[in-house]
Write an enzyme that holds these catalytic residues in place. Sequence first.
Site, PDB file in Angstrom:
ATOM      1  N   TYR A  33     -11.946  -6.163  -1.939  1.00  0.00           N
ATOM      2  CA  TYR A  33     -11.049  -7.120  -2.563  1.00  0.00           C
ATOM      3  C   TYR A  33      -9.839  -7.177  -1.651  1.00  0.00           C
ATOM      4  O   TYR A  33      -9.162  -6.176  -1.441  1.00  0.00           O
ATOM      5  CB  TYR A  33     -10.666  -6.672  -3.977  1.00  0.00           C
ATOM      6  CG  TYR A  33     -11.758  -6.902  -4.995  1.00  0.00           C
ATOM      7  CD1 TYR A  33     -12.293  -8.175  -5.176  1.00  0.00           C
ATOM      8  CD2 TYR A  33     -12.248  -5.863  -5.770  1.00  0.00           C
ATOM      9  CE1 TYR A  33     -13.293  -8.401  -6.109  1.00  0.00           C
ATOM     10  CE2 TYR A  33     -13.243  -6.080  -6.710  1.00  0.00           C
ATOM     11  CZ  TYR A  33     -13.760  -7.348  -6.868  1.00  0.00           C
ATOM     12  OH  TYR A  33     -14.765  -7.571  -7.783  1.00  0.00           O
ATOM     13  N   THR A  79     -15.589  -9.976  -0.976  1.00  0.00           N
ATOM     14  CA  THR A  79     -15.742 -10.821  -2.154  1.00  0.00           C
ATOM     15  C   THR A  79     -14.688 -11.919  -2.131  1.00  0.00           C
ATOM     16  O   THR A  79     -13.484 -11.649  -2.086  1.00  0.00           O
ATOM     17  CB  THR A  79     -15.618  -9.992  -3.442  1.00  0.00           C
ATOM     18  OG1 THR A  79     -16.682  -9.039  -3.483  1.00  0.00           O
ATOM     19  CG2 THR A  79     -15.702 -10.877  -4.668  1.00  0.00           C
TER      20      THR A  79
END
Length: 387
Positions: free
Chosen positions: A152, A178
């Site tokens: 992330y 992501t």
Amino acid sequence: MTERFGGYQNEIYLQGLGGTFPPCSTDATKLEESAREILEPGPFWYVAGSAGSGATARANREAFDRWRLVPRMLTGATERDLSTTVLGTPVPAPVLLAPVGVQSIVHEGAEPAAARAAASVGLPYVMSTASSTSIEDVAEASGDGPRWFQLYWPTDNEVCASILARAKAAGFTTLVVTLDTWTLAWRPNDLDHAYLPFIKGIGLGVPLSDPVFRGLLEKTPEEDPPTAILRWISMITGTDSTWDRLPFLREHWDGPIVLKGIQHPDDARRAVEAGMDGIVVSNHGGRQVDGAIASLDALPEIVAAVGDRLEILFDSGIRTGADIAKALALGAKAVLVGRPWVYGLAHAGEDGVRHVLRSLLADLDLTMGLSGHRRLADLTPGSLTRS
């Protein structure tokens, strides 16, 4: 390979003679229901819930039902070989454990338990940035097992570089970035229970153990938890990155880089142009955009656009061996599985995860054999029909 995977059913039957039964169902489509009986509402819905009305999660499952395997006979499929190599990682089967954060909310064994289970069957464990435990602890639990790291993306470049350096030093070989969760979607089940583990300091094992992040704080996270928590949350939520930031990742990661969350062929083409090594066709299991396209429906067009230029992985909705076979037949090199093994973790910790993984692999192995497929390369669009 056949005995290693498909033979699990014989092991279960034989153990049953002595009164030993599986720790949870061998049917992954039933695990959500039984996990609900074990977990408190907050943790359960954090795992099981989806964005909005849940339409995307339902679409993921419905898409699998629209494709049907067409079994072929007398193909000599007594022995099967499910092994392959995914972005340089040799694997006994084309299955990876999808990155799932805050596993401590479902079982005290948390991420290390899942990592040990993955290693025991030889499958890659993809560690989430939102892990309950540190990078180093998960690496130790993985032992010699293959491990990838999911990012992330923090807005602070120095913190990001530090996390990547730690992951590389700990033996994580592939970076999964992501893209679709730069802010949380509207998730009614979590909102109805006012349940967000991060604001309680759960799922912050990576930043709270990071020296660069800690160096930004006037007081240590132990002395002033709320400030540390809010500082981290502000770094990873609220800012959508852009394609021109990708060179930073390449500068700080010398292994394969995979973009997770691709649903449109044009974004897949942009990934190729940016020099990425792979993509994951994924809608985050329906957790981010309500009413979105099913991942399996997006897969064929993306494969047609870029399948010859990078490796395409798939997730969102995988529950059975037949699901895996269908995704592979439509062009995925491998699949990532999330919720089922998390439910296994909730039921029985490491043993529960291992059982779910072995069940899924056995199901895939037997499905391939009984449908007349000896090797992964035998699975093609011609193996399927649209219902």
